[in-house]
Design a protein around this motif. Structure first.
Motif, short mmCIF file in Angstrom:
data_model
loop_
_atom_site.label_atom_id
_atom_site.label_comp_id
_atom_site.label_asym_id
_atom_site.label_seq_id
_atom_site.Cartn_x
_atom_site.Cartn_y
_atom_site.Cartn_z
N GLN A 93 0.84 -1.20 0.00
CA GLN A 93 0.00 0.00 0.00
C GLN A 93 0.87 1.25 0.00
N PRO A 94 0.43 2.41 -0.46
CA PRO A 94 -0.82 2.58 -1.22
C PRO A 94 -0.66 2.06 -2.65
N SER A 95 -1.75 1.58 -3.21
CA SER A 95 -1.67 1.02 -4.55
C SER A 95 -2.02 2.08 -5.59
N SER A 96 -1.28 2.04 -6.66
CA SER A 96 -1.49 3.04 -7.71
C SER A 96 -2.92 2.97 -8.26
N ILE A 97 -3.40 1.75 -8.44
CA ILE A 97 -4.74 1.60 -9.01
C ILE A 97 -5.81 2.16 -8.07
N GLU A 98 -5.59 1.95 -6.75
CA GLU A 98 -6.57 2.48 -5.80
C GLU A 98 -6.58 4.00 -5.79
N LEU B 76 5.22 -1.95 -22.57
CA LEU B 76 3.89 -1.32 -22.60
C LEU B 76 2.90 -2.10 -21.75
N ASN B 77 3.02 -3.41 -21.77
CA ASN B 77 2.10 -4.22 -20.98
C ASN B 77 2.26 -3.95 -19.49
N ASN B 78 3.49 -3.62 -19.09
CA ASN B 78 3.78 -3.39 -17.68
C ASN B 78 2.85 -2.42 -16.99
N ASP B 79 2.75 -1.23 -17.54
CA ASP B 79 1.91 -0.26 -16.83
C ASP B 79 0.66 0.10 -17.59
N TYR B 80 0.25 -0.84 -18.45
CA TYR B 80 -1.04 -0.68 -19.13
C TYR B 80 -2.16 -0.45 -18.13
N ASP B 81 -2.15 -1.23 -17.06
CA ASP B 81 -3.25 -1.13 -16.09
C ASP B 81 -3.39 0.27 -15.50
N ILE B 82 -2.24 0.89 -15.26
CA ILE B 82 -2.29 2.25 -14.71
C ILE B 82 -2.91 3.21 -15.73
N ARG B 83 -2.40 3.11 -16.97
CA ARG B 83 -2.90 4.04 -18.00
C ARG B 83 -4.39 3.84 -18.27
N ARG B 84 -4.76 2.58 -18.36
CA ARG B 84 -6.16 2.30 -18.71
C ARG B 84 -7.10 2.76 -17.60
#
Lengths: 361, 1077
Positions: B998-1003, B1025-1033
């Protein structure tokens, strides 16, 4: 599909070749164009088209087939009369297949049933432009044999389409005598939906001794001046103070009965998009129209006012008596096909009858 | 009529985005034209600098400012307008207007909202209010009920009846939604849905119902008309913007047509709309039952389509109604003699087809449905559905030649492709019918009305017939005419009859054309006149058809006709900017006393307004069709350089056919377009370029990469659809890509280019005459080189270019212009690293940035280019860019939020759907305004940073230090946090999405605790690109501004530290030029 060639010949000598659909035979009549984009079952059964070869400016006709001719209370449920009335049909593109939940058969089969020929593959826009410039003209669709030219306006078309004997519709409080000059079924529907009993009588019937609350003069085909018998009875009826409403031919007959004159328009109004202005107001209505003749408003007597005027060409679209409860319109408030924005005119007619009945209680 | 208004403010729609595109340039332009005609002073706020409406002589005053309450308020305070139009700038303008109304600002400043009252707009925008309004007049809307537990849901189902749709409230991307047709299915679905959300919506399913739209107009006297009705070929369930649409409706009876028409009028009356509105219906295909789906109380994409489809200028008329006119007091501008109070009668059919560009995005699903993904559309006109649909499928582009005779698509699961529609479904239908599937079967799978399928079946039947024919000469006149009436192009005929190879197709096509013309089979030009020929029309708004025997138009004998080729469908990489170019060119042609004939087929454009030129052919931009028109019009020249790549690609073929192409010769165009020829020319001229090679084996590629080093840019030479350009950063990836994705071979070679990192990218726009550069504009990218020039943020005049770099660029331009004997517009993209300048690309046509540089300079490049191309000399030349006292910045608009799952990162493929351009006193001023215009917001509390490679980290240190001093909390991913700590910048470290701590970037993103996310990938390799796709999306999904380039991030952070929003320069466009000392 095996396509049989036929041709369309106009009175000016021009010829157009196309393919037959409907009944394979020759025919003659007056060529007129209609710019509506749908409503062909309604148009084709409209008695006002009697004797005419109809050109559809919209290029695709027949897409949703034709509904079954179901009768409901003496009236066809979906048609405007009990048969196809036109003499011939001219379209650009016709497809035999159709698609609609309410369709019973294809347009071609339906026309064939009534032995009406139709021609497809025609540049209907080119034809329309010609008629716009040269006026309505006689035409023939020729299959194998040639036929004589036939001018429907020279004969008593109304006699061909009127009802044979008196018929009664509905069971409402107000009794309307409907003079059938070729009435569209939807006029009867519009009346019976408004608490009336409709007494439909032949065009030359003398109804002046009938008991009625209102008189209705219907639409119909041809030159209004041919209907001398109808006009004579109408002149008698107009002496009474009972409400009268007319539509299309009925409008012209009222004018003629009042002493005014009518004339033939160069190519008429046949469409679902004619704008009419309620004189003296800012109200403009989109109307369905189908007429080749019009009232010459300059010949109206002082007792009459122009009620509606065409917003495009200024022609007379309706008249109203200055003191009596009489009015008529050139367009079709019953629509079918076309917009029903002026259906309220039937309410007005009913109101006139209500008022008249109250006064004369 | 003397308007009671003196000054009216018009709000534009800003940058083009998915769901809000070029149609609003059309509607805004029409509104401004109406104001001008009435002598009312007009003020326009629209940061979209590439539009026609922000061009000279359209509005009296233009503000290139964000369409947001803050900026509109400032402009109102300054300009003191007495009226405001909210309905011509899409949802952007409407939302802004509603807010200004709610805060009471408009009332306080006595600004009257013209046209439809705001209360009405609010009633249509809020689903519940809307349903309530309609139920008051007994008009049906879809029945739905919310449920908080399973019992609620079952009860709702009982009331509404199956089939049903279950939606869970408050989730993203439709999680937990689904379709059920009985209680058991509902039970299952509800349990699942409740796991996502405490509340679900149980709604009656109208899946498979027909979708029908009406465009309705009402004036203050209560006169109402419906201008057009439209039927979606794709039944309900697919957004109307994603559907193929026909006008007028084809499968509705008179009773259905007028039932829905009357309902539309009843609704518009009840709501009290003054102006234009769109009503969308669902119509039961098995009865006359209906539901009202939506009402848009403003000009819309559909209304633009209806205008072009009928010729009725809806936006223009709506603006006049807003000023107080009645419909009956206005003339129908097409005929000029009949009233505007009527309903157009069409004597042709139009087909609208969406244009998707889904291949440009990685990760996005190709399925289409209730949200919009298409980026543009086309409209095809014919006198049969077959003719129109085949035309339309060619217009959409993407390599298709119509419904048939295309490169095989090979649907792995055809049934699936029919049931679950994608952007390619129409071709799946064609394939199914080709395989002999019945219309009935296809209907059952797609719910598309049998009538449409029957028409397609007819096309397939003819296709099969043609495949049996040995040569075109064997077709008699009648059959060939029928084939042409079914919309087959000469190309399709050639391919079906001869099945030729790529080298042979051109000749075969010529054979077909020759034989056809020998038989006298040529198309005729028909007018769109709003009244189906009932009245004569002076307007030359035309289309071509094979269903006819006479032309409505006669060729002009004046010998002064110039044909301008338009830009076609808006798509990623080519949109409103080219419309501006063609409109400017046509305008200039007319001013010089020539006749301008326009060809274009995009209903969202101003160039397809029939009064922008002397004659408009709303038709294809294929070689065949352009030649048909040229043979009719006999022009003295054709302009191919204003409409972007589509007309540019026709140059050589037109030239070979003996057509005079104006300006630079087609041979020169070819020398610039052909990679090999262009490269050789650069070598000859001693102009540097990034090293590249066309290679066909893995070994060759590896050898070349050894030479130039990673990363490299790889383009496959043949790609089925879309382009698959890729940046490759290491040997593993290279091998993987070449073998799997590009399938490199002798027949499928790839082009490998050196990819220079850390360089500056420069945009060069100029106009030349007889090989001499007459004037130019040099803009620089803010981003590091490698971001596609269409996505990059452009600065003009350049602020950080060495004088020496500029000198070298100009020297290169002079050499190229001279060598190619350029006359007219041209554009170059260049790289500069320490004054070493390399040419990446050169286009001998107007470019995307022409309107931007023209408006920043105050000088229309296109008009001047047109003069040179017609052998004239412009009266004056633009000022030098060094003399400008202001800075222009062009920023890109992305529509990632509409494209679920797409990776919102910028790379070598263009991804932006639109752009804005703002002027400012200095760099920061212009940057801030342009970025606010494309949806960025100034963070007040906290941001999240992951800063990527070292050079990005370095670029960000100083700006982050300043930001921290401004009191903004910086959350940073681990490495970034560490690096910043080492450089004395305090941050709160956060965990990556795949880490547990924690803290999580997505949260942080999900709870909207951060107001800006800066996420810089280390490189453009797939793995990275796959690495931080989740953050960008997640950032995009939660509607938080995202920046993925370090230089842009640094510039933005510096700008917000240096400037306060209250101190931004609010001058109008003209004032930037007046105040010059």
């Amino acid at each position: 599909m095996n396509k049989q060639k036929v041709k369309l010949v106009l009175a000016d000598g021009s010829e157009y070749s196309g393919y037959s659909f409907g009944y394979f035979c020759s025919t003659a009549g007056e060529a007129v164009f209609n710019t509506a984009m749908n409503g062909y079952p309604e148009s084709l059964t409209d008695p006002s088209y009697r004797g005419q070869i109809l050109i559809a400016t919209f290029p695709l006709v027949g897409n949703y087939g034709v509904p079954e001719g179901i009768t409901e209370g003496n009236l066809h449920r979906f048609w405007e009369s009990d048969r196809v009335q036109i003499s011939g049909l001219v379209v650009s593109v016709y497809n035999e297949d159709f698609s609609h939940w309410n369709a019973a058969k294809s347009l071609g089969d339906w026309l064939a049933e009534y032995r009406i020929p139709a021609i497809a593959g025609i540049d209907t826009r080119a034809l329309t432009r010609k008629i716009r410039e040269k006026g309505s003209m006689l035409a023939k669709i020729l299959a194998l044999n040639d036929v004589e030219w036939h001018d429907p306006n020279s004969e008593n078309l109304v006699a061909q389409v009127t009802v044979v004997q008196k018929e009664i519709y509905g069971n409402g409080e107000y009794r309307v005598v409907l003079v059938d000059c070729g009435v569209k079924n939807n006029i009867i529907r519009c009346l019976t939906q408004r608490n009336t009993t409709v007494v439909r009588v032949p065009y030359d019937y003398d109804y002046t001794d009938e008991d009625y609350d209102g008189l209705f003069i219907s639409n119909g085909p041809g030159n209004p001046k041919m209907n001398t018998a109808t006009i004579a009875v109408l002149q008698k009826a107009m002496k009474s103070n009972r409400p009268i409403m007319g539509i299309c031919l009925g409008n012209q007959l009222l004018a003629l009965a009042s002493g005014a004159d009518t004339y033939k328009l160069p190519f008429g109004h046949r469409s679902h998009n004619q704008p009419v202005i309620l004189k003296g107001t800012n109200r403009c209505f989109i109307t369905s129209q189908n007429h080749g003749f019009a009232i010459d408003s300059s010949t109206l007597s002082d007792d009459w006012d122009v009620l509606f005027e065409n917003a495009n060409d200024g022609t007379c679209e309706g008249i109203r008596h200055k003191s009596k409860p009489i009015f008529a319109v050139q367009f079709h408030p019953e629509a079918s096909g076309g917009p029903n924005d002026t259906e309220f005119l039937f309410d007005e007619f009913l109101q006139l009858m209500v008022k008249h009945k109250q006064i004369n209680k | 009529m003397n308007s009671k208004y003196h000054k009216v403010l018009v709000l534009g729609s800003g940058a083009l985005k998915i769901g809000e595109a070029g149609e609003f340039d059309y509607s805004g332009s029409q509104a401004l034209k109406a104001l001008r005609e009435e002598g009312v002073k007009s003020i326009l706020i629209n940061p979209n600098i590439a539009t026609v409406q922000t061009s000279w002589g359209v509005a009296d005053r233009v503000y290139f400012l964000p369409v947001t309450p803050y900026f509109v308020e400032r402009v109102v305070e300054k300009e003191r307008p007495d009226g405001i139009f909210l309905s011509f700038g899409g949802q952007t303008a409407l939302n802004c207007g509603i807010e200004l109304f709610k805060t009471g600002f408009l009332a306080k400043h006595n600004v009257q909202v013209l046209g439809t009252p705001v209360e009405t707009i609010i009633n249509t925008e809020d689903r519940e209010l809307f349903a309530r309004q309609l139920s008051q007049i007994n008009v049906s809307t879809p029945r739905s009920q919310s449920a908080r537990c399973l019992d609620d849901a079952l009860q709702a189902a009982e009331k509404i009846g199956f089939p049903l749709i279950v939606r869970s409230a408050f989730t993203l991307g439709g999680q937990g939604s689904g379709f059920c047709s009985n209680a058991e299915e509902l039970r299952e679905l509800s349990i699942n849905a409740f796991s996502y959300s405490p509340q679900i919506l149980v709604e009656e399913s109208l899946w498979g119902w027909k979708e029908v739209e009406y465009e309705v107009v009402r004036d203050r006297f209560d006169n109402c008309i419906t201008v057009c009705n439209m039927e979606n070929l794709d039944p309900l369930g697919i957004h109307t913007g994603e559907s193929i649409v026909v006008a007028p409706s084809q499968t509705l009876t008179n009773a259905e047509y007028h039932k829905l028409r009357s309902l539309s009028i009843k609704i518009i009356r009840h709501l009290g709309i003054i102006g234009e509105c769109n009503v969308q219906f669902a119509l039961d295909p098995k009865s006359e039952d209906y539901r009202v789906i939506e009402v848009n109380a403003r000009l819309s994409r559909s209304s633009a389509l209806a205008s072009k489809a009928t010729g009725y200028p809806l936006a223009f008329i709506a603006a006049k109604l807003g000023l107080g006119y009645g419909l009956h007091q206005l003339k129908n501008p097409v005929t000029a003699i009949t009233t505007a109070c009527f309903e157009p009668a069409m004597d042709y059919i139009v087909v609208k087809i969406p244009r998707w560009d889904l291949n440009k995005f990685s990760g996005v699903s190709h399925e289409i449905g209730s949200s919009m993904k298409s980026v543009g559309e086309i409209m095809a006109i014919g006198r049969s559905f077959e003719e129109a649909i085949q035309k339309g499928l060619r217009m959409v582009g993407q390599g298709m030649h119509g419904l048939v005779a295309n490169t095989k698509l090979n649907f792995p699961n055809l049934e699936e492709a029919l049931v679950h529609p994608t952007d390619m479904r129409i071709f799946a239908i064609a394939e199914a019918l080709e395989l002999g599937w019945t219309v009935e079967k296809v209907h059952e799978l797609t719910n598309i009305d049998r009538w449409f399928l029957g028409r397609m079946q007819g096309i397939i039947t003819l296709e099969k017939k043609l495949m049996q024919v040995a040569s075109v000469e064997m077709l008699d006149r009648e059959t060939l005419l029928e084939v042409k009436q079914f919309g087959f192009s000469d190309f399709q005929l050639a391919r079906l009859i001869y099945n030729p190879g790529p080298d042979d197709i051109e000749t075969r096509q010529q054979v077909v054309r020759y034989h056809r013309i020998q038989l006298g089979i040529v198309p005729v030009a028909k007018q769109i006149d709003t009244l189906a020929a009932e009245y004569p029309s002076e307007t030359d708004y035309l289309y071509l058809t094979y269903h006819g025997i006479e032309n409505d138009t006669s060729p002009n004998q004046s010998n002064r006709t110039i044909v301008v080729l338009g830009s076609g469908a808006y798509r990623i990489g080519s949109s409103v900017e080219f419309d501006w170019c063609t409109v400017s060119a046509a305008g200039k042609i007319r001013k010089l006393g020539y006749r301008a004939v326009m060809i274009n087929f995009n209903p969202e454009t101003v160039s397809t307004d029939y009064d922008m030129c002397d004659k408009l052919y709303f038709d294809e931009l294929t070689f065949e069709r352009v030649m048909d028109i040229i043979e009719l019009e006999k022009p003295i020249g054709v302009m191919v350089s204003m409409g972007g790549q589509i007309p540019n690609n026709l140059a050589m073929r037109l030239h070979n056919a003996g057509v005079k192409v104006l300006g630079t010769s087609p041979e020169s165009i070819d020398r610039a377009e052909d990679r090999q020829k262009f490269s050789e020319m650069l070598d000859m001229l001693h102009i540097d370029q990034p090293r590249w090679k066309q290679l066909s084996t893995l070994e060759e590629v590896e050898r070349f990469v050894d030479e130039v080093g990673f990363p490299v840019l790889i383009r496959p030479s043949y790609v089925l659809s879309g382009s698959a350009m890729n940046v490759v950063s290491n040997a593993d990836e290279l091998r993987h890509y070449l073998v799997l994705a590009a399938n490199v071979s002798k027949t499928h070679p790839v082009v490998v280019s050196e990819f220079i990192e850390g360089a500056k990218e420069i945009e060069f726009d100029a106009v030349a005459n007889n090989g001499e550069v007459m004037f130019d504009a040099i803009s620089e990218h803010i981003e590091f080189a490698g971001v596609h020039s269409g996505d990059a943020t452009l600065v003009f005049p350049p602020q950080k270019l060495y004088f020496e770099t500029i000198r070298r660029i100009r020297k290169i331009a002079r050499a190229i212009a001279k060598e190619l004997m350029i006359t007219g517009p041209f554009n170059m993209q260049l790289l500069a690293l320490n004054n070493e300048v390399k040419v990446i690309e050169c286009n001998l046509r107007a470019s995307r940035s022409f309107p931007f540089v023209s408006k920043v300079l105050g000088f229309n490049f296109v008009e001047a280019a047109t003069e040179y191309m017609l052998g004239r000399t412009p009266g004056y030349l633009p000022p030098s860019m060094f003399e400008l006292d202001h800075v222009g910045i062009k920023a890109s608009q992305f529509s990632f939020s509409r494209l679920s799952k797409a990776d919102p990162v910028l790379g070598v493929e263009m991804a932006s759907t639109g752009e804005v351009g703002c002027l400012g006193t200095d760099f920061d001023d212009a940057l801030l305004k342009s970025m606010l215009s494309v949806g960025y917001r100034v963070p007040q509390k906290s941001i999240l940073v992951s800063s990527g490679p070292l050079r990005s980290k370095l670029a960000l240190v100083e700006p982050l230090r300043l930001i921290e001093r401004c009191g903004i909390t910086i959350y940073a991913t681990r490495c970034t946090a560490k690096f910043l700590a080492e450089n004395d910048v305090n941050t709160i470290p956060v965990a990556w999405p795949d880490e547990d701590s924690q803290p999580s970037s997505i949260e942080l993103i999900g709870s909207k605790q951060v107001e800006l996310v800066i996420n810089i990938p280390k490189n453009l390799s797939r793995e990275e690109l796959n690495n931080d796709y989740d953050i960008r999306r997640a950032t995009v999904d939660y509607n938080i501004p995202l920046i993925t380039d370090a230089r842009l991030a640094a510039a933005f952070l510096m700008a917000i530290c240096n400037k306060n929003i209250n101190t931004l320069d609010l001058r109008s466009w003209d004032e930037f030029f007046e105040t010059k000392q």
